[in-house]
Enzyme design. Sequence first.
Site, PDB file in Angstrom:
ATOM      1  CD  GLU A 119      -2.990  -1.266   2.195  1.00 42.17           C
ATOM      2  OE1 GLU A 119      -4.226  -1.534   1.987  1.00 42.17           O
ATOM      3  OE2 GLU A 119      -2.644  -0.720   3.496  1.00 42.17           O
ATOM      4  CB  CYS A 132       3.301   7.467   3.159  1.00 38.45           C
ATOM      5  SG  CYS A 132       3.609   6.393   4.565  1.00 38.45           S
ATOM      6  CB  CYS A 139       6.871  -4.769   8.871  1.00 38.18           C
ATOM      7  SG  CYS A 139       7.813  -3.977  10.303  1.00 38.18           S
ATOM      8  CB  CYS A 143       5.770  -1.801  16.291  1.00 38.74           C
ATOM      9  SG  CYS A 143       7.762  -1.290  15.874  1.00 38.74           S
ATOM     10  CB  CYS A 377       0.369   7.312  11.300  1.00 40.46           C
ATOM     11  SG  CYS A 377       1.824   6.763  12.013  1.00 40.46           S
TER      12      CYS A 377
END
Length: 399
Positions: A119, A132, A139, A143, A377
Amino acid sequence: MFSGSQPGFEGHNCRMSTSKTQLIGLDLAGLGDVLREIGIPDKQISMRRSQLWNWMYVRGESDFANMLNLSKDLRATLSKHCSVDRPEIVTEQISRDGTRKWLLRFAPDSPGGQSVEVETVYIPESDRGTLCVSSQVGCSLTCTFCHTGTQKMVRNLTSGEILAQVLVARDCLADFPGQVADPATIAPREGKKVSNIVMMGMGEPLLNFENVKQALLIALDDDGLAFSRRRITLSTSGVVPAIYRTGEEIGVGLAISLHAVNDELRDVLVPINRKYPIAQLLKACEVYPGVSNTRRITFEYVMLDGVNDSLADARGLVEMLREIPSKINLIPFNPWPGSEYKCSSRKKIDRFASYLNKHGYVSPVRTPRGQDIMAACGQLKSASEKESKRKSLVEIDSQ
């Protein structure tokens, strides 16, 4: 014009097409190697690669047939052996606030492999248009507040796949010369529609350093996309050795995904902290080249209710960053399905920001953008991952 230090022809930069050599993302040395391989005489290499560079990055051309200052025979040869194709746009979503999110599909990286999807998000403001960009499929950092972190790591994106996100966005926004934009497009009032790049999409950029470096050096090239270093920001969760390399070898703006003022909490929120604790991270920031009061490091701090949003946390942040010219972006937590966290109240966020401002820190509260299309975000997660899980559940139910 960027020449780079490593030829890009052999191997990892040619994944957007498995049958042809993808030229997007090759440095000049790699581009010359490809031209030589398809039979272009050595005495023509420099001129031809400069022409191709201009067509790809200045004019945004994606069809060799339209590169009219190349001979008809050369265009035919390039079409047979090479590609400047864009990835497939699977979906384009447009938020109420003008934010756009594209789901892009890239070809398999090897025969028999699977295509992958990432994306990319465009955030328009009156004075800039920020893209972005993703650096990995999935990933590996997990996190705990980040939706992308719940997706397994699939693979690194190539330099060409990273750059292709910029080219697709500029295509869709009619941001290349001669293109006509849709009047309904929300974009900056003047200048380029894509004026800024932030490496803040899916993945950790510094765990894909070589490809990110090559893509950004091409984006910075004055004879190509011509972004300035002040217009590109790379965000990292804290891969300390690569922060030093970023400053020395790329020199773009640096943002640190911080989110905690002590190792105990940051170990939970940002697990890579267990390998590179806060003291090591701050030392790398202190010596980052070019850092000054006019070119500060951005520290990103997501506001999590009851977790990291107390005045004690604010005091700790002020003390922690006292030796580093800093800007602190306070990010209201963007919820996603299954998250264990809640966003801090506006009252708490304002109190936190007021304390930082009182102590001399520029600390804007980031306005959430594109929440209605899951483009804010921490919300990015490829639809391919979602669809894969959906199919797995269907198969289980049918057994």
